[in-house]
Each structure stands twice: as structure tokens, then as C-alpha cells.
Design an enzyme around this catalytic site. Structure first.
Site, PDB file in Angstrom:
ATOM      1  N   TRP A  28       0.856  -1.190   0.000  1.00  0.00           N
ATOM      2  CA  TRP A  28       0.000   0.000   0.000  1.00  0.00           C
ATOM      3  C   TRP A  28       0.892   1.241   0.000  1.00  0.00           C
ATOM      4  O   TRP A  28       1.901   1.284   0.718  1.00  0.00           O
ATOM      5  CB  TRP A  28      -0.885   0.028   1.258  1.00  0.00           C
ATOM      6  CG  TRP A  28      -2.278  -0.482   1.029  1.00  0.00           C
ATOM      7  CD1 TRP A  28      -2.677  -1.786   1.000  1.00  0.00           C
ATOM      8  CD2 TRP A  28      -3.452   0.320   0.808  1.00  0.00           C
ATOM      9  NE1 TRP A  28      -4.026  -1.860   0.769  1.00  0.00           N
ATOM     10  CE2 TRP A  28      -4.539  -0.586   0.646  1.00  0.00           C
ATOM     11  CE3 TRP A  28      -3.700   1.689   0.732  1.00  0.00           C
ATOM     12  CZ2 TRP A  28      -5.841  -0.151   0.416  1.00  0.00           C
ATOM     13  CZ3 TRP A  28      -4.990   2.109   0.509  1.00  0.00           C
ATOM     14  CH2 TRP A  28      -6.041   1.197   0.348  1.00  0.00           C
ATOM     15  N   SER A  62      -0.129  -2.379   5.530  1.00  0.00           N
ATOM     16  CA  SER A  62       0.602  -2.197   6.789  1.00  0.00           C
ATOM     17  C   SER A  62       0.121  -3.161   7.862  1.00  0.00           C
ATOM     18  O   SER A  62       0.909  -3.583   8.720  1.00  0.00           O
ATOM     19  CB  SER A  62       0.450  -0.754   7.273  1.00  0.00           C
ATOM     20  OG  SER A  62       1.153   0.107   6.401  1.00  0.00           O
ATOM     21  N   PHE A  63      -1.156  -3.500   7.833  1.00  0.00           N
ATOM     22  CA  PHE A  63      -1.659  -4.413   8.863  1.00  0.00           C
ATOM     23  C   PHE A  63      -0.955  -5.763   8.784  1.00  0.00           C
ATOM     24  O   PHE A  63      -0.750  -6.423   9.815  1.00  0.00           O
ATOM     25  CB  PHE A  63      -3.177  -4.597   8.749  1.00  0.00           C
ATOM     26  CG  PHE A  63      -3.794  -5.132  10.003  1.00  0.00           C
ATOM     27  CD1 PHE A  63      -3.990  -4.314  11.106  1.00  0.00           C
ATOM     28  CD2 PHE A  63      -4.150  -6.467  10.104  1.00  0.00           C
ATOM     29  CE1 PHE A  63      -4.524  -4.815  12.279  1.00  0.00           C
ATOM     30  CE2 PHE A  63      -4.689  -6.977  11.269  1.00  0.00           C
ATOM     31  CZ  PHE A  63      -4.879  -6.157  12.368  1.00  0.00           C
ATOM     32  N   GLU A  64      -0.558  -6.152   7.589  1.00  0.00           N
ATOM     33  CA  GLU A  64       0.114  -7.444   7.408  1.00  0.00           C
ATOM     34  C   GLU A  64       1.583  -7.407   7.846  1.00  0.00           C
ATOM     35  O   GLU A  64       2.254  -8.450   7.870  1.00  0.00           O
ATOM     36  CB  GLU A  64       0.011  -7.898   5.947  1.00  0.00           C
ATOM     37  CG  GLU A  64      -1.362  -8.411   5.553  1.00  0.00           C
ATOM     38  CD  GLU A  64      -2.421  -7.327   5.473  1.00  0.00           C
ATOM     39  OE1 GLU A  64      -2.132  -6.260   4.907  1.00  0.00           O
ATOM     40  OE2 GLU A  64      -3.533  -7.544   6.008  1.00  0.00           O
ATOM     41  N   CYS A  86       3.096   2.653   5.306  1.00  0.00           N
ATOM     42  CA  CYS A  86       2.652   4.053   5.290  1.00  0.00           C
ATOM     43  C   CYS A  86       1.128   4.087   5.312  1.00  0.00           C
ATOM     44  O   CYS A  86       0.488   3.521   4.434  1.00  0.00           O
ATOM     45  CB  CYS A  86       3.183   4.755   4.045  1.00  0.00           C
ATOM     46  SG  CYS A  86       2.500   6.407   3.820  1.00  0.00           S
ATOM     47  N   VAL A  87       0.580   4.711   6.338  1.00  0.00           N
ATOM     48  CA  VAL A  87      -0.874   4.874   6.439  1.00  0.00           C
ATOM     49  C   VAL A  87      -1.175   6.372   6.430  1.00  0.00           C
ATOM     50  O   VAL A  87      -0.609   7.130   7.219  1.00  0.00           O
ATOM     51  CB  VAL A  87      -1.433   4.218   7.714  1.00  0.00           C
ATOM     52  CG1 VAL A  87      -2.952   4.129   7.628  1.00  0.00           C
ATOM     53  CG2 VAL A  87      -0.837   2.836   7.932  1.00  0.00           C
ATOM     54  N   ASP A  91      -6.789   9.119   3.455  1.00  0.00           N
ATOM     55  CA  ASP A  91      -7.164   8.063   2.508  1.00  0.00           C
ATOM     56  C   ASP A  91      -7.719   6.829   3.207  1.00  0.00           C
ATOM     57  O   ASP A  91      -8.123   5.878   2.548  1.00  0.00           O
ATOM     58  CB  ASP A  91      -5.927   7.595   1.710  1.00  0.00           C
ATOM     59  CG  ASP A  91      -5.314   8.701   0.882  1.00  0.00           C
ATOM     60  OD1 ASP A  91      -6.025   9.694   0.646  1.00  0.00           O
ATOM     61  OD2 ASP A  91      -4.150   8.573   0.485  1.00  0.00           O
ATOM     62  N   HIS A  94     -10.279   3.574   8.323  1.00  0.00           N
ATOM     63  CA  HIS A  94      -9.957   2.962   9.619  1.00  0.00           C
ATOM     64  C   HIS A  94      -8.480   3.158   9.980  1.00  0.00           C
ATOM     65  O   HIS A  94      -7.807   2.273  10.481  1.00  0.00           O
ATOM     66  CB  HIS A  94     -10.376   1.496   9.668  1.00  0.00           C
ATOM     67  CG  HIS A  94      -9.923   0.657   8.516  1.00  0.00           C
ATOM     68  ND1 HIS A  94      -9.940   1.058   7.213  1.00  0.00           N
ATOM     69  CD2 HIS A  94      -9.417  -0.603   8.504  1.00  0.00           C
ATOM     70  CE1 HIS A  94      -9.480   0.100   6.441  1.00  0.00           C
ATOM     71  NE2 HIS A  94      -9.155  -0.922   7.201  1.00  0.00           N
ATOM     72  N   ARG A 133       8.874  12.755   4.043  1.00  0.00           N
ATOM     73  CA  ARG A 133       9.684  11.858   4.893  1.00  0.00           C
ATOM     74  C   ARG A 133      10.232  10.653   4.123  1.00  0.00           C
ATOM     75  O   ARG A 133      10.860   9.778   4.706  1.00  0.00           O
ATOM     76  CB  ARG A 133       8.831  11.385   6.070  1.00  0.00           C
ATOM     77  CG  ARG A 133       8.513  12.516   7.041  1.00  0.00           C
ATOM     78  CD  ARG A 133       7.310  12.224   7.917  1.00  0.00           C
ATOM     79  NE  ARG A 133       7.103  13.294   8.890  1.00  0.00           N
ATOM     80  CZ  ARG A 133       6.537  14.478   8.602  1.00  0.00           C
ATOM     81  NH1 ARG A 133       6.116  14.748   7.372  1.00  0.00           N
ATOM     82  NH2 ARG A 133       6.409  15.405   9.535  1.00  0.00           N
TER      83      ARG A 133
HETATM   84  C1  DLZ Z   1      -7.450  -0.996   3.716  1.00  0.00           C
HETATM   85  C2  DLZ Z   1      -6.298  -0.061   3.802  1.00  0.00           C
HETATM   86  C3  DLZ Z   1      -6.494   1.321   3.720  1.00  0.00           C
HETATM   87  C4  DLZ Z   1      -7.855   1.925   3.536  1.00  0.00           C
HETATM   88  N1  DLZ Z   1      -5.464   2.172   3.783  1.00  0.00           N
HETATM   89  C5  DLZ Z   1      -4.209   1.686   3.928  1.00  0.00           C
HETATM   90  C6  DLZ Z   1      -3.098   2.561   4.003  1.00  0.00           C
HETATM   91  O1  DLZ Z   1      -3.191   3.796   3.921  1.00  0.00           O
HETATM   92  N2  DLZ Z   1      -1.869   2.015   4.174  1.00  0.00           N
HETATM   93  C7  DLZ Z   1      -1.670   0.668   4.269  1.00  0.00           C
HETATM   94  O2  DLZ Z   1      -0.530   0.233   4.420  1.00  0.00           O
HETATM   95  N3  DLZ Z   1      -2.717  -0.188   4.201  1.00  0.00           N
HETATM   96  C8  DLZ Z   1      -3.964   0.282   4.022  1.00  0.00           C
HETATM   97  N4  DLZ Z   1      -5.025  -0.565   3.947  1.00  0.00           N
HETATM   98  C9  DLZ Z   1      -4.760  -2.026   3.918  1.00  0.00           C
HETATM   99  C10 DLZ Z   1      -4.600  -2.662   5.305  1.00  0.00           C
HETATM  100  O3  DLZ Z   1      -3.322  -2.388   5.846  1.00  0.00           O
HETATM  101  C11 DLZ Z   1      -4.733  -4.197   5.192  1.00  0.00           C
HETATM  102  O4  DLZ Z   1      -3.939  -4.635   4.109  1.00  0.00           O
HETATM  103  C12 DLZ Z   1      -6.166  -4.624   4.937  1.00  0.00           C
HETATM  104  O5  DLZ Z   1      -7.011  -4.124   5.951  1.00  0.00           O
HETATM  105  C13 DLZ Z   1      -6.281  -6.163   4.897  1.00  0.00           C
HETATM  106  O6  DLZ Z   1      -5.872  -6.731   6.131  1.00  0.00           O
END
Ligand code: DLZ
Length: 161
Positions: A28, A62-64, A86-87, A91, A94, A133
Site C-alpha cells: 500500500w 501495513s496491517f500485514e 505508510c498509512v 485516505d 480505519h 519523509r
Molecule cells: C485498507 C487499507 C487502507 C484503507 N489504507 C491503507 C493505508 O493507507 N496504508 C496501508 O498500508 N494499508 C492500508 N489498507 C490495507 C490494510 O493495511 C490491510 O492490508 C487490509 O485491511 C487487509 O488486512
């Protein structure tokens, strides 16, 4: 390395020629995480880490990073892991859940696991703040993540002597 991001320089780093690193990178916002990865690799190489001593693994988001880092550590092939993600708040509906989940789990891996896991998650309000950054006006945080990993491996090895 930009002096605006932190106070240490690559020349101050311990020799990394005997160290092995794992880097787990989220896909992502790849234009940002890819630049952070480049910065991290640059510092690892400058500190002496060999090409085969760095394992780069990609995960979807990032969650992974949580699972990616935990599994990589379980295989016991590296001395430290750098997570890169990067979150961007604007965008990401959650945003808070992802950031909190990753933060807590990476923290837990640091206390319950055997090797340092570097928290390389950019959490920004805007894409521009992330770009700043990732090689922009505020330097490249990937360099800082790598320098931290080298220092933490050195820390662990000092305790083992
Ligand atoms: C779903 C999602 C969203 C909306 N935004 C981001 C983000 O800005 N950065 C990022 O790394 N990942 C994002 N994801 C994906 C989640 O991290 C994850 O891959 C999904 O929720 C599936 O577990």
C-alpha cells in the site's frame, strides 16, 4: 542522510558486515514505501551489510506487517527486522485501527520475541507529509529505520558477550 531528521550519521554506525537483516515492506502506498526501502538499503550497505545478508519481503498492507515480521522472526534467519509501511489518514477510513493494531503488535514482538523489530510505519495526515519523509524535504526515514536496526543488533550482541 538529512541532518533535519535525526542527529546521527552513517559514519557513526557500528560495522554491520556480520549482521543479517529482514525488511518487511507493505505494498500500500508503494511510491512511499518503495522510497523508504531504498533509503534503508542504502544505509545497510554503507554500514557493510552484504547483499545476501538482507532479506526483503513484501506484504499487501501495513496491517500485514504484524504477521510478516512475526513469521520472519520465527525462522531465525535474521538479527533484526525492519517493518516499512505508510498509512495516510485522509485516505484511510480505519486509520486509527490500523495504526494502533500495528503499533501494539510490533511493540509486543519486541518484548516477547528474540530480536529487535523496528517500527517503520509512517502515519501521516496527508500524502505530502509522507512524501516529505520518504526522500523529500525532511529526508528519508528509511535511512533512520536502518540505522536503528544496526544499533539495536549491536546492542543485543554487546549483551551476549
Ligand atoms: C485498507 C487499507 C487502507 C484503507 N489504507 C491503507 C493505508 O493507507 N496504508 C496501508 O498500508 N494499508 C492500508 N489498507 C490495507 C490494510 O493495511 C490491510 O492490508 C487490509 O485491511 C487487509 O488486512
Amino acid at each position: 542522510m538529512s541532518s533535519t531528521t535525526h542527529s546521527y550519521r552513517p559514519t557513526d554506525l557500528p560495522d554491520a558486515s556480520e549482521m543479517r537483516f529482514g525488511i518487511v515492506v507493505a505494498e500500500w502506498n508503494q511510491h512511499i514505501t518503495g522510497a523508504l526501502l531504498e533509503g534503508a538499503l542504502r544505509i545497510l550497505r554503507q554500514a557493510g551489510a552484504g547483499e545476501h545478508a538482507v532479506t526483503v519481503m513484501h506484504v499487501p498492507g501495513s496491517f500485514e506487517l504484524i504477521y510478516g515480521a512475526a513469521e520472519l522472526a520465527r525462522h531465525g534467519l535474521v538479527d533484526a527486522i525492519i517493518t516499512i509501511g505508510c498509512v495516510i489518514r485522509g485516505d484511510t477510513p480505519h486509520f486509527d485501527y490500523i495504526c494502533q493494531g500495528v503499533t501494539q503488535e510490533i511493540a509486543r514482538q519486541n518484548t516477547e520475541g528474540k530480536i529487535p523489530v523496528i517500527f517503520g510505519l509512517l502515519t501521516t495526515n496527508t500524502e505530502q507529509q509522507a512524501l516529505d519523509r520518504a526522500g523529500g524535504t525532511l529526508g528519508n526515514k528509511g535511512e533512520e529505520f536502518a540505522a536503528t536496526a544496526i544499533k539495536m543488533v549491536n546492542y543485543a550482541w554487546q549483551l551476549q558477550k
